[in-house]
Design an enzyme around this catalytic site. Structure first.
Site, PDB file in Angstrom:
ATOM      1  N   SER A   8      19.542   1.763  29.226  1.00  0.00           N
ATOM      2  CA  SER A   8      19.174   1.325  27.886  1.00  0.00           C
ATOM      3  C   SER A   8      19.760  -0.053  27.599  1.00  0.00           C
ATOM      4  CB  SER A   8      19.683   2.324  26.846  1.00  0.00           C
ATOM      5  OG  SER A   8      19.478   1.772  25.575  1.00  0.00           O
ATOM      6  N   HIS A  33      14.880   0.738  29.546  1.00  0.00           N
ATOM      7  CA  HIS A  33      14.653   1.465  28.288  1.00  0.00           C
ATOM      8  C   HIS A  33      14.957   0.520  27.126  1.00  0.00           C
ATOM      9  CE1 HIS A  33      14.272   5.094  25.819  1.00  0.00           C
ATOM     10  NE2 HIS A  33      15.297   4.636  25.116  1.00  0.00           N
ATOM     11  N   ASP A  35      15.060   0.026  23.100  1.00  0.00           N
ATOM     12  CA  ASP A  35      15.171   0.743  21.820  1.00  0.00           C
ATOM     13  C   ASP A  35      14.843  -0.179  20.658  1.00  0.00           C
ATOM     14  OD1 ASP A  35      16.109   3.416  22.545  1.00  0.00           O
ATOM     15  OD2 ASP A  35      17.853   2.369  23.348  1.00  0.00           O
ATOM     16  N   MET A  37      14.495  -0.411  16.699  1.00  0.00           N
ATOM     17  CA  MET A  37      14.926   0.290  15.470  1.00  0.00           C
ATOM     18  C   MET A  37      14.642  -0.582  14.261  1.00  0.00           C
ATOM     19  SD  MET A  37      18.649   1.515  16.759  1.00  0.00           S
ATOM     20  CE  MET A  37      18.868   2.384  18.306  1.00  0.00           C
ATOM     21  N   HIS A  66      10.857   2.544  23.335  1.00  0.00           N
ATOM     22  CA  HIS A  66      11.126   3.688  22.453  1.00  0.00           C
ATOM     23  C   HIS A  66      11.139   3.172  21.021  1.00  0.00           C
ATOM     24  CE1 HIS A  66      14.436   6.812  21.169  1.00  0.00           C
ATOM     25  NE2 HIS A  66      13.285   7.021  20.549  1.00  0.00           N
ATOM     26  N   MET A  68      11.690   3.539  17.364  1.00  0.00           N
ATOM     27  CA  MET A  68      12.317   4.294  16.261  1.00  0.00           C
ATOM     28  C   MET A  68      11.958   3.577  14.973  1.00  0.00           C
ATOM     29  SD  MET A  68      15.835   5.034  18.280  1.00  0.00           S
ATOM     30  CE  MET A  68      15.419   3.803  19.498  1.00  0.00           C
ATOM     31  N   MET A 137      15.523  13.627  22.291  1.00  0.00           N
ATOM     32  CA  MET A 137      16.725  12.953  21.800  1.00  0.00           C
ATOM     33  C   MET A 137      17.895  13.928  21.893  1.00  0.00           C
ATOM     34  SD  MET A 137      15.666   9.986  21.215  1.00  0.00           S
ATOM     35  CE  MET A 137      17.333   9.426  20.824  1.00  0.00           C
ATOM     36  N   ASP A 175      17.487  11.243  26.239  1.00  0.00           N
ATOM     37  CA  ASP A 175      17.984   9.989  25.662  1.00  0.00           C
ATOM     38  C   ASP A 175      19.162  10.257  24.734  1.00  0.00           C
ATOM     39  OD1 ASP A 175      18.256   7.418  24.845  1.00  0.00           O
ATOM     40  OD2 ASP A 175      16.354   7.308  23.748  1.00  0.00           O
TER      41      ASP A 175
HETATM   42  C1  DX5 Z   1      19.679   5.986  20.600  1.00  0.00           C
HETATM   43  C2  DX5 Z   1      18.827   5.294  21.621  1.00  0.00           C
HETATM   44  C3  DX5 Z   1      19.305   5.423  22.998  1.00  0.00           C
HETATM   45  C4  DX5 Z   1      20.639   4.826  23.278  1.00  0.00           C
HETATM   46  C5  DX5 Z   1      21.263   5.671  24.338  1.00  0.00           C
HETATM   47  O1  DX5 Z   1      19.077   5.903  19.371  1.00  0.00           O
HETATM   48  O2  DX5 Z   1      17.505   5.809  21.584  1.00  0.00           O
HETATM   49  O3  DX5 Z   1      18.346   4.968  23.953  1.00  0.00           O
HETATM   50  O4  DX5 Z   1      20.593   3.493  23.697  1.00  0.00           O
HETATM   51  O5  DX5 Z   1      22.537   5.216  24.504  1.00  0.00           O
HETATM   52  P1  DX5 Z   1      23.712   6.058  25.159  1.00  0.00           P
HETATM   53  O6  DX5 Z   1      23.313   6.350  26.572  1.00  0.00           O
HETATM   54  O7  DX5 Z   1      24.853   5.138  25.020  1.00  0.00           O
HETATM   55  O8  DX5 Z   1      23.862   7.333  24.344  1.00  0.00           O
HETATM   56 ZN    ZN Z   2      16.098   5.312  23.283  1.00  0.00          ZN
END
Ligand code: DX5
Ligand code: ZN
Length: 223
Positions: A8, A33, A35, A37, A66, A68, A137, A175
């Protein structure tokens, strides 16, 4: 199928992003990956298109995006243009999930559905054939470095049995809070994609950490 590893980028060094992207290029990882947000669907804002385009410039492996964010339909095409190969939306953010999944596939991307810790996987019962990736998740989304939620194991098993005979190629991605401590158990429960942020980027040698995750063998007792 050999399982996939998706570091990630959220835990990368944003002041030296090119260096971390090139490290992942050289590693045994399979995907990046990514993320996204929006500060509304989750209580955090990560990064958007300018950063994603910078990642795309150097990344030599597929971008696993991903989302969010609320109302993801608005941005599917933009994420495709920014290099997404997989686009994962949250079931909790989609009023018309079937339409959204097919819109993602029509763009030529793999369609993913992410499921928050409180959301039962039984809600996927009528969509399982339409999904390429379920992202379970294993933390509440919004932040890296959180503690893994153990209830995820039951969800992996329930999902794998739901998909059996209906979508045998389903990718089950885990994840949040994934590390070399729990990875083998996740694979043995039926997961086949592991996202790892904090455990990779806080490791003394991220390349070794990724290789260790990749080389686990769930068919062997003890991995
Ligand atoms: C959380 C993200 C993850 C995050 C995972 O909201 O979707 O992808 O980066 O990070 P770790 O592996 O540090 O829990
Ligand atoms: Zn993620």
């Amino acid at each position: 199928m050999k399982h996939l590893i998706a570091p990630s980028v959220l835990s990368a060094d944003f002041a030296n992003l090119q260096k971390d992207i090139e490290m992942i290029n050289r590693s045994d990882a399979d995907w990046f990956h990514i993320d996204i947000m929006d500060g509304v669907f989750v209580p955090n804002i990560s990064y958007g298109f300018p950063v994603l385009k910078a990642i795309q410039k150097y990344a030599e492996k597929p971008l696993d995006v991903h989302l969010m964010i609320v109302d993801p339909d608005r941005y599917l095409q933009d994420f495709k243009l920014a290099g997404a190969e997989n686009i994962t939306v949250h079931i909790e953010a989609c009023t018309h999930l079937h339409r959204t999944l097919h819109a993602i596939k029509d763009l030529g991307c793999k369609a993913g559905v992410a499921v928050n810790p409180h959301t039962p996987v039984s809600l996927l019962e009528d969509s399982i054939e339409d999904i390429d990736i379920v992202c379970l998740m294993s933390v509440n989304p919004g932040f890296g470095g959180q503690k893994f939620i153990d209830h995820t194991y039951k969800k992996i098993k329930d999902l794998r049995s739901m998909a059996s005979g209906r979508n045998n190629d389903l990718l089950i991605e885990i994840d949040g809070g994934v590390s070399n401590q729990n990875a083998i158990n996740l694979l043995q429960a039926g997961a086949n994609v592991l996202v790892a942020g904090n455990s990779v980027f806080s490791a003394i040698d991220p390349l070794i950490e990724i290789a260790t995750l990749k080389n686990l063998n769930p068919d062997l007792i003890g991995g």
